[in-house]
Design an enzyme around this catalytic site. Structure first.
Site, PDB file in Angstrom:
ATOM      1  N   LYS B  80      56.164  93.134  33.088  1.00  0.00           N
ATOM      2  CA  LYS B  80      54.555  93.398  33.491  1.00  0.00           C
ATOM      3  C   LYS B  80      54.080  93.335  31.948  1.00  0.00           C
ATOM      4  CE  LYS B  80      51.565  97.093  35.310  1.00  0.00           C
ATOM      5  NZ  LYS B  80      51.741  98.413  35.825  1.00  0.00           N
ATOM      6  N   SER B 155      49.011  98.775  40.275  1.00  0.00           N
ATOM      7  CA  SER B 155      48.389  97.847  39.136  1.00  0.00           C
ATOM      8  C   SER B 155      49.304  96.668  38.885  1.00  0.00           C
ATOM      9  CB  SER B 155      48.286  98.481  37.676  1.00  0.00           C
ATOM     10  OG  SER B 155      49.273  99.190  37.168  1.00  0.00           O
ATOM     11  N   SER B 179      51.589 102.608  41.165  1.00  0.00           N
ATOM     12  CA  SER B 179      51.465 101.073  40.720  1.00  0.00           C
ATOM     13  C   SER B 179      52.731 100.292  41.024  1.00  0.00           C
ATOM     14  CB  SER B 179      50.864 100.936  39.229  1.00  0.00           C
ATOM     15  OG  SER B 179      49.556 101.211  39.092  1.00  0.00           O
TER      16      SER B 179
END
Lengths: 95, 490
Positions: B80, B155, B179
């Site tokens: 990420k 997210s 997330s």
């Protein structure tokens, strides 16, 4: 208390954000939506409940007071938007 | 061609590498080619690091040849874009950090690299991890591979979408309010948020420091166990990292689950919940009953206040954490500032998107004189009530289960201008972050062709047990094996 454009301007200044007048009313509405949802917290009975800042009851660890980090000044300055003579450069603050 | 390399789990790929069925270079080239071919449609990557990946793959092949392997040697992983990676742009999905080349590497990335992982690139995400749909990214929304008109969740939406589309076999995510788990549910993959403090936050760009936690995302629970084994552990550079022994997650996968007690919180099956969502999770729980688990009903009365408590605490912490982005030391700086205040205000206003600004303002308001007691203090008191509810439940049960998300993937744009409705996407996941507990989401069936997920919540440091339960479920079912028909192939 409901947030209006005046409160938005005050809080935006505290947070060092610039809010355009044109966006201020719509932003106030969104913030009021959020605060209305958050107001459900008032339903809770929190008498004698200690605030909890951290999920586990741990204390901050201590270490020996020795230099453990390398000097990364050059690396840090390399990624700065503006730097000069080993310092970060900002607009003049003292006349 | 369901036995193609990209449909294999990390565990299977690891066996394939060990057996010499393919090299890490072949594997890495295969995934890089898939990213190049398909990611134009998905937008799941912000940066692809092909050159470094191939160099790491070659090093892994050498290591395999000499028998000098780690847990993840030669396995391609996507990180990420919230994890700092030295020499590689680390944007956090924000214009603020569009040109930020991290000067150091996050512990999570470093630990996985030390175990031989190959980094494919950096995945797309909501700006500063604030969002549940990936639509707040400066780099544009990620599309859900099951339906390109829908969101992947957020997210960690880029991570979940690239896994769902089989563009990567493993990915890291972070979870502040759901997330990892909510996008895992929406893309038919498995994702684990560990106990707060289990995985180092050093080098992971902070959103809400008392809630943020990194974790593994992959096709299956055994893959998550493999990744967590490499990610977890104490780090003296993160003062909130806990100095607890790391369990043998891989060794616990096949433990017998007969006699396991599953608690079903009534609050996770409210009357307003979509019946099909509830049915899929109830079916998953019934499957575990067949494997010998017992089911009891429990109540977590304060957990209904999780979303309001979170939307005070998380923005308050964010408003403080994000004050470092001031245009002085790194990140975006406005042109021709007329004075220091102008530099701060314009750099921040140009660099941050709307949702980030909203949360900073809510946080600054909640912390400001006169409102602190009504908002911040009260939210922290409610946070304790929520934690106590979970603690009481865990006196009676081993794990808690319920749906991960209240709905399947929604249409792009559907909630974009309605933050409160967007926030409700995390209604079942946020309580876990406030309490600091570990929880996993696993695929448990479809509604109209869209994936749904079920959450397994464990007691502190019981990641091994959660992974064990999920693994047993996945041995008995094949929901997690389903991949979208994507780009005309499977």
């Amino acid at each position: 208390m409901a947030i209006d454009s005046k409160v938005v301007a005050q809080v935006a200044h505290l947070a060092r954000l610039k809010v355009d007048e044109a966006d201020s009313a719509a932003l106030s509405d969104r913030l009021n939506d959020i605060l209305a949802m958050v107001d459900q917290l008032q339903q809770a009975d929190v008498t004698d409940v200690a605030p909890m800042a951290h999920p586990l009851d741990v204390t901050q660890p201590l270490r020996e007071d020795e230099v453990s980090e390398p000097n990364v000044r050059d690396k840090a300055l390399d990624i700065a938007p503006a730097a000069e003579d080993g310092c970060f450069l900002v607009p003049r603050v003292i006349e | 061609m369901s036995n193609a390399m990209h449909n294999k789990t990390l565990t299977e790929l690891k066996a394939g590498l060990a057996a010499g069925d393919f090299s890490s270079r072949e594997l890495t080239e295969h995934f890089l080619a898939r990213i190049q071919q398909h990611d134009g449609e998905l937008n799941s990557f912000i940066t692809v690091t092909a050159e470094q990946a191939l160099a790491q793959a070659d090093a892994a092949d050498q290591a395999i040849a000499t028998g000098n392997t780690g847990l993840l040697t030669g396995l391609p992983i996507a990180h990420k874009d919230i994890f700092c990676t030295e020499g590689v742009r680390t944007s956090c999905g924000s214009k603020m950090l569009d040109s930020f080349i991290a000067p150091y590497t996050a512990t999570v990335v470093e630990k996985m690299a030390a175990e031989g992982a190959v980094m494919l690139g950096k995945t797309n995400m909501d700006e500063f991890a604030m969002g549940s749909s990936n639509e707040t990214s400066y780099y544009g929304p990620v599309k859900n591979p099951w339906d390109l008109e829908r969101v992947p969740g957020g997210s960690s939406g880029g991570a979940a979408a690239c896994l769902g589309a089989r563009l990567a076999p493993g990915a890291t995510g972070t979870d502040t309010g759901g997330s990892i788990r909510q996008p895992a549910a929406l893309n038919n993959i498995t994702g684990l948020k560990p106990t707060y403090g289990r995985v180092s936050r050093w080098g992971m760009i902070a959103f809400a420091s008392s809630l943020d936690q990194a974790g593994p995302m992959a096709q299956s629970a055994d893959d998550c166990a493999l990744m967590l084994q490499a990610m977890a552990g104490h780090d003296h550079r993160d003062s909130t990292s806990l100095n607890e022994k790391v369990d043998d997650y891989l060794g616990a996968l096949n433990n017998d689950i007969r006699g396991l007690t599953i608690g079903i919180p009534e609050e996770f099956f409210p009357d307003t919940l979509d019946g099909a969502i509830a049915d899929n999770s109830r079916d998953a729980i019934r499957e575990l009953e067949k494997l010998g688990a017992k089911v009891v009903s429990v109540s977590l009365p304060s957990v209904k206040l999780s979303v309001p408590a979170y939307y005070v605490i998380a923005p308050a912490e964010a408003s403080s954490n994000l004050s470092r982005f001031d245009g002085v030391r790194f990140g975006h700086r406005c042109d021709d500032p007329k004075d220091l205040e102008d530099l701060y205000k314009r750099s921040r206003s140009e660099g941050f998107g709307d949702e980030v600004k909203r949360r900073i303002l809510v946080g600054a308001y909640a912390l400001s004189a006169g409102y602190y007691d009504a908002y911040y203090r009260r939210a922290q008191q409610v946070r304790r009530l929520i934690r106590d509810d979970f603690a009481r439940a865990f006196e009676k049960v081993d794990v808690l289960m319920g749906p991960t998300a209240p709905e399947t993937a929604f249409k792009l744009g559907a909630k974009k201008d309605d933050p409160v409705s967007m926030y409700m996407a995390d209604v079942f996941t946020i309580g876990v972050n406030l309490a600091g507990l570990p929880a996993l989401s696993m695929p448990t069936g479809f509604i109209n062709g869209l994936p749904t997920g079920t959450q397994i919540i464990g007691n502190y440091f019981r990641e091994g047990q959660i992974l064990n339960v999920a693994h047993k479920y996945q041995q008995a079912t094949d929901w997690h094996k389903q991949a979208p028909v994507f780009g005309g192939e499977q």
